[in-house]
Design a protein around this motif. Sequence first.
Motif, short mmCIF file in Angstrom:
data_model
loop_
_atom_site.label_atom_id
_atom_site.label_comp_id
_atom_site.label_asym_id
_atom_site.label_seq_id
_atom_site.Cartn_x
_atom_site.Cartn_y
_atom_site.Cartn_z
N GLN A 595 0.83 -1.16 0.07
CA GLN A 595 0.06 0.04 -0.05
C GLN A 595 0.73 1.18 0.05
O GLN A 595 1.67 1.37 1.00
N VAL A 596 0.72 2.04 -0.94
CA VAL A 596 1.82 3.45 -1.31
C VAL A 596 0.58 4.65 -1.04
O VAL A 596 -0.27 4.63 -1.98
N ASN A 597 1.01 5.75 -0.01
CA ASN A 597 0.36 6.76 0.10
C ASN A 597 0.85 7.88 -0.96
O ASN A 597 2.00 8.27 -0.99
N MET A 598 -0.07 7.82 -2.01
CA MET A 598 0.74 8.73 -3.10
C MET A 598 0.79 10.32 -2.87
O MET A 598 1.88 10.85 -3.29
N ARG A 599 0.37 10.72 -1.86
CA ARG A 599 0.39 12.08 -1.56
C ARG A 599 2.03 12.21 -0.84
O ARG A 599 2.42 13.12 -1.13
N GLU A 600 2.13 11.35 0.01
CA GLU A 600 3.51 11.00 0.62
C GLU A 600 4.72 11.26 -0.33
O GLU A 600 5.61 11.75 -0.27
N LEU A 601 4.23 10.17 -1.21
CA LEU A 601 5.19 9.80 -2.18
C LEU A 601 5.66 10.77 -2.93
O LEU A 601 6.80 11.38 -3.37
N VAL A 602 4.52 11.97 -3.68
CA VAL A 602 4.72 13.04 -4.42
C VAL A 602 5.33 14.08 -3.55
O VAL A 602 6.26 14.72 -4.13
N GLN A 603 5.02 14.30 -2.39
CA GLN A 603 5.52 15.16 -1.46
C GLN A 603 7.17 15.16 -1.26
O GLN A 603 7.93 16.11 -1.50
N GLY A 604 7.51 13.77 -1.32
CA GLY A 604 8.69 13.35 -1.02
C GLY A 604 9.74 13.98 -2.27
O GLY A 604 10.59 14.44 -2.27
N CYS A 605 9.04 13.50 -3.54
CA CYS A 605 9.66 13.85 -4.60
C CYS A 605 9.80 15.65 -4.90
O CYS A 605 10.72 16.01 -5.20
N GLU A 607 10.05 17.76 -2.41
CA GLU A 607 10.91 18.25 -1.57
C GLU A 607 12.41 18.20 -2.22
O GLU A 607 13.18 18.76 -2.02
N LYS A 608 12.63 16.88 -2.90
CA LYS A 608 13.92 16.54 -3.41
C LYS A 608 14.13 17.45 -4.61
O LYS A 608 15.26 18.00 -4.70
N LEU A 609 13.04 17.75 -5.31
CA LEU A 609 13.44 18.52 -6.51
C LEU A 609 13.49 20.04 -6.30
O LEU A 609 13.98 20.81 -6.94
N ALA A 610 12.84 20.36 -5.07
CA ALA A 610 12.95 21.87 -4.76
C ALA A 610 14.43 22.30 -4.62
O ALA A 610 14.86 23.50 -4.82
N LEU A 611 15.17 21.45 -3.97
CA LEU A 611 16.70 21.71 -3.91
C LEU A 611 17.51 21.86 -5.33
O LEU A 611 18.44 22.67 -5.04
N ASP A 612 16.82 21.38 -6.07
CA ASP A 612 17.56 21.52 -7.48
C ASP A 612 17.01 22.77 -8.27
O ASP A 612 17.73 23.19 -9.00
N SER A 613 15.78 23.13 -7.84
CA SER A 613 15.15 24.30 -8.48
C SER A 613 15.73 25.67 -8.14
O SER A 613 15.49 26.62 -8.85
N GLY A 614 16.65 25.53 -7.15
CA GLY A 614 17.40 27.07 -6.79
C GLY A 614 16.31 28.23 -6.52
O GLY A 614 15.54 27.97 -5.74
N PRO A 632 6.55 0.47 -4.34
CA PRO A 632 6.85 1.85 -4.02
C PRO A 632 8.25 2.56 -4.60
O PRO A 632 8.14 3.70 -4.94
N ALA A 633 9.27 1.53 -4.84
CA ALA A 633 10.46 1.96 -5.32
C ALA A 633 10.17 2.22 -6.80
O ALA A 633 10.55 3.23 -7.32
N PHE A 634 9.69 1.35 -7.52
CA PHE A 634 9.53 1.65 -8.97
C PHE A 634 8.49 2.96 -9.26
O PHE A 634 8.79 3.70 -9.95
N LEU A 635 7.35 2.85 -8.30
CA LEU A 635 6.38 4.24 -8.68
C LEU A 635 7.12 5.61 -8.20
O LEU A 635 6.83 6.44 -8.98
N HIS A 636 8.07 5.43 -7.11
CA HIS A 636 8.65 6.56 -6.70
C HIS A 636 9.50 7.01 -7.75
O HIS A 636 9.65 8.33 -8.31
N LEU A 637 10.33 6.27 -8.83
CA LEU A 637 11.06 6.53 -9.78
C LEU A 637 10.27 7.04 -10.92
O LEU A 637 10.57 8.01 -11.61
N ALA A 638 9.07 6.32 -11.20
CA ALA A 638 8.35 6.99 -12.29
C ALA A 638 7.82 8.39 -11.99
O ALA A 638 7.93 9.22 -13.09
N VAL A 639 7.26 8.86 -10.80
CA VAL A 639 6.84 9.99 -10.55
C VAL A 639 7.89 11.06 -10.51
O VAL A 639 7.60 12.18 -10.87
N PHE A 640 8.77 10.64 -9.90
CA PHE A 640 10.18 11.47 -9.99
C PHE A 640 10.45 12.13 -11.24
O PHE A 640 10.68 13.41 -11.59
#
Length: 745
Positions: A595-605, A607-614, A632-640
């Motif tokens: 079971q994967v909480n998509m809101r938490e997964l998207v929010q994690g992505c 936060e990580k991208l916010a560091l690269d957006s300067g 969750p690992a595959f889906l995290h990579l796709a959403v990212f």
Amino acid sequence: MTKPAPILDLSSCEQEPIRTPGSVQPHGFVLSLTPQLKVVQASNNVLQHLDQAVPALLGQPLAALVGEEAMRALAGEITPEKLSSRPVFAATVALASGRHYDVLAHSYDGLLMLEFEAVTHSAADFRHLYPLVARFLQSLDDADSVQQMCAAAAVQVHQATGFGRVLVYSFDAEGNGHVLAESNDGSLPSCLGQYFPASDIPRQARELYLLNRIRLIPDANYEAARLEPALNPLTGKPNDLSFAALRSVSPIHLQYMRNMGTMASMSVSLVVKGRLWGLISCHNAKPCHIPFEKRSACEQLGQILALRVESREDADDLKFRLEARRVMVSVLAGLTKGPDFIDNMSGVFPQLLQFARAGGGAIFLDEQVRLYGDTPPEDFVRPLVSWLEQHAHEDLFHTDRLSEVYPPAAEWLHNASGLMAMPISRIHKHYLLWFRPELVQNIDWAGNPHAKAAAPGEPLQLSPRTSFASWRETIHGASQPWHPGEIEMALEFRTALLGIALERAEQMAELAEELGRANKELEAFSYSVSHDLRAPLRHIVGFSDLLMEADSAATPEKRQRFLKNIKESARLAGKLVDDLLSFSQMGRASLRPVQVNMRELVQGCVEKLALDSGQRNVQWQVGELPVVHADPAFLHLAVFNLLSNALKFTAPRDPAIIRVSAVHRGGEQIFSVADNGVGFNMDYVHKLFGVFQRLHRMEDFQGTGIGLANVRRIVERHGGRVWAESHPDQGAVFYFSIPDVLPPV
């Protein structure tokens, strides 16, 4: 006689104007002057010192107030080129009353401020400064630790000032003060080893300690002398007295002193690498004035102590990191001895525990769990790894209070109060875990820091207490904190581990029958691969030839340009190879749906991208997202990949707007990632999810053309589908679906 405690509102402590109190301490008086040395402001106690009230002084030249002899002594010392915001000693002068005063001068807020401190001597004597510093430096040579250095400082300040109790304490990460050393004549209770809560020193007071590094309060029962007029005549605002030696302090702090039984105090700031590391805090049971020259000596001693603390901490930190690196090198050598990776890892577990100063460790690889040392059981480790997979998306997770973020750990405090967890694969559920046992701490507070504060209207109870009797608190559920050096070394170890794992994966791929099937798949896009990979290699060869053929007259700028082009081409070639390997792995790895909480997964992505957006203006609009059954690992990579693409192709937009939403329809959850970027031509949408396919020039938008191919492969392996809609220069919307019931494996 001690004054009764005033009724004060502690809630206003953070907002109290401690820099602009509008008054000074009465053991001296203040004159504020214009650049022409005319008095425009004075403290209202001048009548006691100059036999004139403030109204009579205003507008008069300084010389008319202090006399010709005093003016001659001051004239050469209060020139603009000699003054700054920090007070300097100008002279010791005698006024018409026959009393002597040390005069301190500084320039701030547009005014020249002269502070006259009443003294008993006729001339300041700075001679004792040099033997004090010499003795202290000699004592530091015999000190083997920071605590011993602090003890030497406490003794020297005690001897120099005569205060009854001198404490040296440092601040921890939460701002609590820990007394490391004390010199005490017995007139006040000992505080050695005790902690003072962070609330004793409000935030704005800590900031002031950084600006003005010494402060004296000779008498906690003083009545402040107000400045008249109340506002700075030049600015029309309250005077900023941050650097004034006579600055009046908060009545809350004066009550705090009286609660401690302290009638006089002096503090010296210890500043290490620009932060308030600690304080030298002096207390006396009776009022006590320390002349400026002795205060200067103590301030110099504090600066020396801070420099030696910084040097010792740096040396200790370097020694720690070198030892950790030595152990890490030994571990890496052991990991290459045999063909079986998990057996190799088990063989170096003793060094792994030594490296992390851990009590136990575990490795989770291909659903196998290996435990070593003092660890929780396997049925605790498995759900912990699943929790990490969903909630920890960084390269390293660490905490010294695991039970606070993962409640099931409360049953295993004795061996798992602390955790450092390292994912060793972006795709597979592979983790290396270190566990630290509970470190039960007994903290002796100077008074109960958890006692209830006084209600409004009741007499003040500071800190919040009326006494400073020792109160012991026992801390449970925490391990020894992870050292920054351990965290950095663990990240380096992860990089090396991934390299070893990749090398082994390549060796296995060469022997596996699966390689034959992979080759057939690669044939379908061999032309695109050869074209994309050949271009950066040609650039490397071409610019290398130019660099070799460049004669001695070639400018350094020209050679630097060649080297930069070679480096960029090599980086691109490496990225192509990495992405190709990742694409290949997508077809081989098994799905492990949970079971994967998509809101938490998207929010994690995000936060990580916010560091690269300067500094880009990016608006992330994430709607209500469901829980799905997926890997969750595959889906995290796709959403990212989808969010990263949206961020990349909105580069020309200000603001960039990226929306993520979901809808349930026809037995599947449909997710969309929409942006206001450059878009694409729908005539070429059939090429969008192909390997090494790009609809924009690489010169305009960097990329290898594999990210969306990975997205399609991941979604299709879940039984879903991907598609996109767009118009040039009008943004794009990418859709993917995850069915309610996954296809059989």
